[in-house]
Design a protein around this motif. Structure first.
Motif, PDB file in Angstrom:
ATOM      1  N   LEU A 138      21.658-115.883  67.141  1.00  0.00           N
ATOM      2  CA  LEU A 138      21.484-115.205  65.863  1.00  0.00           C
ATOM      3  C   LEU A 138      22.659-115.539  64.945  1.00  0.00           C
ATOM      4  N   PRO A 139      22.370-115.879  63.676  1.00  0.00           N
ATOM      5  CA  PRO A 139      23.459-116.197  62.740  1.00  0.00           C
ATOM      6  C   PRO A 139      24.100-114.921  62.189  1.00  0.00           C
ATOM      7  N   VAL A 140      24.987-114.296  62.965  1.00  0.00           N
ATOM      8  CA  VAL A 140      25.576-113.000  62.600  1.00  0.00           C
ATOM      9  C   VAL A 140      27.093-113.136  62.506  1.00  0.00           C
ATOM     10  N   LYS A 141      27.700-112.461  61.491  1.00  0.00           N
ATOM     11  CA  LYS A 141      29.161-112.489  61.334  1.00  0.00           C
ATOM     12  C   LYS A 141      29.821-111.643  62.414  1.00  0.00           C
ATOM     13  N   GLU A 142      31.080-111.982  62.721  1.00  0.00           N
ATOM     14  CA  GLU A 142      31.839-111.253  63.747  1.00  0.00           C
ATOM     15  C   GLU A 142      32.022-109.790  63.353  1.00  0.00           C
ATOM     16  N   ALA A 143      32.214-109.524  62.050  1.00  0.00           N
ATOM     17  CA  ALA A 143      32.405-108.141  61.575  1.00  0.00           C
ATOM     18  C   ALA A 143      31.169-107.291  61.877  1.00  0.00           C
ATOM     19  N   THR A 144      29.977-107.905  61.740  1.00  0.00           N
ATOM     20  CA  THR A 144      28.724-107.191  62.039  1.00  0.00           C
ATOM     21  C   THR A 144      28.639-106.874  63.524  1.00  0.00           C
ATOM     22  N   LEU A 145      29.062-107.822  64.362  1.00  0.00           N
ATOM     23  CA  LEU A 145      29.032-107.608  65.819  1.00  0.00           C
ATOM     24  C   LEU A 145      29.960-106.458  66.217  1.00  0.00           C
ATOM     25  N   LYS A 146      31.159-106.419  65.619  1.00  0.00           N
ATOM     26  CA  LYS A 146      32.117-105.337  65.917  1.00  0.00           C
ATOM     27  C   LYS A 146      31.514-103.985  65.546  1.00  0.00           C
ATOM     28  N   ARG A 147      30.872-103.969  64.388  1.00  0.00           N
ATOM     29  CA  ARG A 147      30.271-102.711  63.914  1.00  0.00           C
ATOM     30  C   ARG A 147      29.131-102.284  64.833  1.00  0.00           C
ATOM     31  N   ALA A 148      28.344-103.259  65.309  1.00  0.00           N
ATOM     32  CA  ALA A 148      27.232-102.954  66.215  1.00  0.00           C
ATOM     33  C   ALA A 148      27.761-102.344  67.518  1.00  0.00           C
ATOM     34  N   ARG A 149      28.875-102.896  68.028  1.00  0.00           N
ATOM     35  CA  ARG A 149      29.474-102.335  69.259  1.00  0.00           C
ATOM     36  C   ARG A 149      29.938-100.906  69.026  1.00  0.00           C
ATOM     37  N   LEU A 150      30.527-100.685  67.854  1.00  0.00           N
ATOM     38  CA  LEU A 150      31.006 -99.335  67.500  1.00  0.00           C
ATOM     39  C   LEU A 150      29.833 -98.358  67.410  1.00  0.00           C
ATOM     40  N   TYR A 151      28.719 -98.811  66.822  1.00  0.00           N
ATOM     41  CA  TYR A 151      27.520 -97.965  66.702  1.00  0.00           C
ATOM     42  C   TYR A 151      26.973 -97.606  68.076  1.00  0.00           C
ATOM     43  N   ILE A 152      26.977 -98.602  68.981  1.00  0.00           N
ATOM     44  CA  ILE A 152      26.486 -98.350  70.344  1.00  0.00           C
ATOM     45  C   ILE A 152      27.334 -97.267  71.008  1.00  0.00           C
ATOM     46  N   ASP A 153      28.673 -97.385  70.876  1.00  0.00           N
ATOM     47  CA  ASP A 153      29.580 -96.379  71.458  1.00  0.00           C
ATOM     48  C   ASP A 153      29.339 -95.007  70.848  1.00  0.00           C
ATOM     49  N   THR A 154      29.149 -94.963  69.515  1.00  0.00           N
ATOM     50  CA  THR A 154      28.893 -93.686  68.815  1.00  0.00           C
ATOM     51  C   THR A 154      27.599 -93.065  69.317  1.00  0.00           C
ATOM     52  N   ALA A 155      26.557 -93.890  69.429  1.00  0.00           N
ATOM     53  CA  ALA A 155      25.247 -93.386  69.861  1.00  0.00           C
ATOM     54  C   ALA A 155      25.309 -92.878  71.304  1.00  0.00           C
ATOM     55  N   ILE A 156      25.995 -93.615  72.193  1.00  0.00           N
ATOM     56  CA  ILE A 156      26.117 -93.187  73.593  1.00  0.00           C
ATOM     57  C   ILE A 156      26.901 -91.877  73.671  1.00  0.00           C
ATOM     58  N   GLY A 157      27.953 -91.760  72.831  1.00  0.00           N
ATOM     59  CA  GLY A 157      28.781 -90.546  72.829  1.00  0.00           C
ATOM     60  C   GLY A 157      28.034 -89.299  72.401  1.00  0.00           C
ATOM     61  N   SER A 158      26.913 -89.498  71.686  1.00  0.00           N
ATOM     62  CA  SER A 158      26.148 -88.329  71.213  1.00  0.00           C
ATOM     63  C   SER A 158      25.169 -87.807  72.270  1.00  0.00           C
ATOM     64  N   LEU A 159      25.042 -88.524  73.374  1.00  0.00           N
ATOM     65  CA  LEU A 159      24.064 -88.162  74.411  1.00  0.00           C
ATOM     66  C   LEU A 159      24.705 -87.301  75.500  1.00  0.00           C
ATOM     67  N   PRO A 160      23.876 -86.578  76.260  1.00  0.00           N
ATOM     68  CA  PRO A 160      24.406 -85.787  77.388  1.00  0.00           C
ATOM     69  C   PRO A 160      25.099 -86.692  78.420  1.00  0.00           C
ATOM     70  N   LYS A 161      26.020 -86.090  79.216  1.00  0.00           N
ATOM     71  CA  LYS A 161      26.835 -86.840  80.168  1.00  0.00           C
ATOM     72  C   LYS A 161      25.998 -87.623  81.177  1.00  0.00           C
ATOM     73  N   ASP A 162      24.884 -87.016  81.643  1.00  0.00           N
ATOM     74  CA  ASP A 162      24.081 -87.709  82.663  1.00  0.00           C
ATOM     75  C   ASP A 162      23.458 -88.990  82.101  1.00  0.00           C
TER      76      ASP A 162
END
Length: 582
Positions: free
Chosen positions: A550-574
């Motif tokens: 995929l032709p994606v900039k590095e800044a977009t990839l960093k942001r996507a990783r951050l979004y994944i962490d944010t989304a996982i953090g909003s879920l229950p521990k299990d």
């Protein structure tokens, strides 16, 4: 195996690492990763009185070839009896790989190909064989001749580079045999990878070959060579002007009057038989013809040199179905009889490399083919759609009269063919680009809109306004040429490639749109299932982007990783434990 045939060329080689039987599996940590970025293996084919052509050596010794591949390499590494090649001769062949992948791809192989022009990417299902054949009188051999071939097997279509490499290695090998070959392979195993866009210094046998690996983003002038860490010890490099381009003018000298017609036949993927006096002439003519369409990828099959012993002989010569879309280079006149039903046959004579323009082959009707004494000519009933560019022929003729160097003549010819191909492809590119959804229609939390279908009638309807006549002076039936092109493998190959690139661009734009949106605001009223679905989709896109799909900039990839962490953090521990196991 009895190596008596090589007695005149030096001592019989010791069969150490070189002659070891194939182990079947490559041991972990073997030192051939860099070597395999350039070559699959090196083969030595000799003529044995009892066995005929025989595979004397494969190096590295653990590279596996099937029996069918070994047989093809043996037959294709020697000129057939009709050629009468004495001395040293170089040519090339191309064979189909039998069975699955047998060598793990070298690091960065897929990434490397992504920046290469479509016409120069690695062949996934075929091997190129680059041959240096020697046949010299030798009274110590029963039949009085030393006959041996050194063959480089590769997936890269770098004919100019590998011919130059063979020119350095083969004469030395025929004198010193195995030890020389092992040393050369070890040197190649130190070469940097052939990454597109790089200018490399490649040391071999005390010589440094300087080459530029073509890239899609190439400027006309390649950059300076990259440092290899030991320049002070190296001699002045031998600069190769190209890794793949042949002397097109020399190859096409006997057919210059019909270059445009041959270009049309190549564009339409028409079956063409090339009958030449030697494998060198045959392979160069076929490679020159298939390079006519650059930068368009040649999507049909082609065999620079082909014999009756080839495993595909029956497949290509059957009369029970239409001739296959293949350009076949042969030297045996038997093919004229076998392939009389083919629509286009080009017969060329012995090449004349200097002086005036050689006699041009004439256009002849297929009915004039004589199976035993076929004179040079292009035997076809095809009528060209475009009018011939007489100015080009006059310009090349004038260049000959003024003794203009062959490389200058080649540049004129190559430029003409490039502009012709670009004039033909640009309207298709413009129409294809119009099928892409508008960027404002790509919103974060909805499935991106679809690429619209390619409608041939719509394209042809727009040709009057935006056709090739805008960039090309040639007149003729462009409409008819496009209609036939739509039925060819080249349209299918071009369309699939462009559609794949557009789909990747669409996916990249959608990922960017998601990364520019407010994820926390979106998650407020979403269920756990929807959040998990987003995480999985983002992860999948990340994997594809990191694999350079995929032709994606590095800044977009960093942001996507951050979004994944944010989304996982909003879920229950299990659920977090399931998505991020320790």
């Amino acid at each position: 195996m009895d190596l008596g045939a090589g007695a005149g060329a030096g001592p019989k080689p010791a069969r150490g690492r070189l002659g070891a039987p194939s182990s079947g599996m490559r041991a972990p940590g073997t030192p051939w990763a860099r070597f395999s970025a350039w070559l699959e293996c090196v083969c030595v084919v000799t003529f044995d009185l009892e066995l005929g052509q025989a595979l004397e050596l494969v190096y590295p010794s653990d590279f596996q070839l099937t029996d069918k591949e070994k047989s093809s390499i043996c037959y294709l590494s020697f000129p057939d009896s009709h050629s009468g090649c004495l001395g040293d001769t170089q040519f090339s062949f191309r064979i189909r790989q039998c069975g699955g992948q047998r060598r793990p791809g070298h690091a960065g192989e897929k990434h490397g190909d992504s920046g290469a022009p479509a016409s120069l990417q690695r062949e996934p299902a075929h091997y190129f064989g680059y041959v240096y054949f020697r046949q010299v009188k030798d009274s110590s051999v029963k039949r009085g001749y030393f006959q041996k071939s050194l063959v480089l097997l590769s997936r890269l279509p770098f004919v100019r580079l590998f011919q130059a490499l063979l020119g350095l290695v083969a004469p030395e090998f025929f004198d010193k045999l195995a030890p020389c070959l092992e040393a050369v392979c070890n040197e190649i195993d130190q070469w940097p990878a052939p990454a597109p866009g790089r200018t490399l210094s490649l040391p071999v046998m005390g010589v440094v070959l300087q080459v530029h690996i073509p890239s899609r983003a190439d400027t006309p002038e390649p950059g300076p060579p990259e440092p290899s860490g030991h320049e002070t010890l190296l001699p002045a490099p031998v600069v190769l002007p190209s890794v793949h381009e042949l002397d097109l003018f020399r190859c096409f000298r006997p057919v210059l009057a019909h270059v445009q017609l041959l270009w049309e036949l190549m564009l339409l993927g028409e079956p063409l038989l090339v009958l030449a006096p030697s494998p060198a002439v045959s392979s160069e003519m076929v490679l020159a013809l298939t390079s006519c369409l650059q930068p368009l990828k040649f999507c049909c099959d082609y065999r620079p040199y082909f014999t009756i012993h080839d495993s595909e002989f029956k497949e290509f010569t059957t009369r029970t179905q239409a001739p296959p879309n293949v350009v076949l280079g042969v030297t045996n006149p038997f093919f004229i009889k076998t392939l009389q039903h083919w629509p286009h046959i080009l017969r060329v004579g012995e090449p004349k490399t200097s002086g005036d323009l050689p006699k041009q082959v004439k256009l002849k009707k297929p009915s004039r083919l004589k199976t035993l004494d076929t004179k040079p000519g292009l035997y076809t009933a095809y009528t060209a759609h475009l009018h011939r560019d007489k100015a080009l022929f006059r310009r090349l003729l004038k260049g000959l009269q003024k003794k203009r160097p062959s490389d200058v003549q080649t540049a004129v010819l190559r430029r003409h063919l490039l502009e012709l191909t670009q004039s033909f492809i640009i309207p298709l590119e413009h129409y294809m680009a119009s099928l892409m959804p508008l960027q404002k229609g790509i919103v974060p939390w909805k499935t991106p809109p679809q690429i619209r279908p390619f409608r041939q009638d719509d394209f042809l309807h727009n040709l009057e306004r935006s056709g090739p006549q805008l960039t090309c002076v040639l007149k003729g039936d462009w409409l008819g040429l496009y209609r036939r092109f739509f039925k060819s493998p080249h349209f299918d190959g071009w369309y699939r490639q462009r559609r794949r690139e557009m789909a990747q661009k669409l996916e990249a734009l959608h990922l960017e749109a998601i990364c520019e949106a407010n994820i926390e605001l979106w998650m407020k009223d979403k269920s756990e299932v929807e959040v998990v679905d987003l995480i999985l989709k983002l992860r999948e896109r990340l994997v594809r982007a990191q694999g350079h799909q995929l032709p994606v900039k590095e800044a977009t990839l960093k942001r996507a990783r951050l979004y994944i962490d944010t989304a996982i953090g909003s879920l229950p521990k299990d659920l977090q434990a399931v998505l991020c196991p320790p």
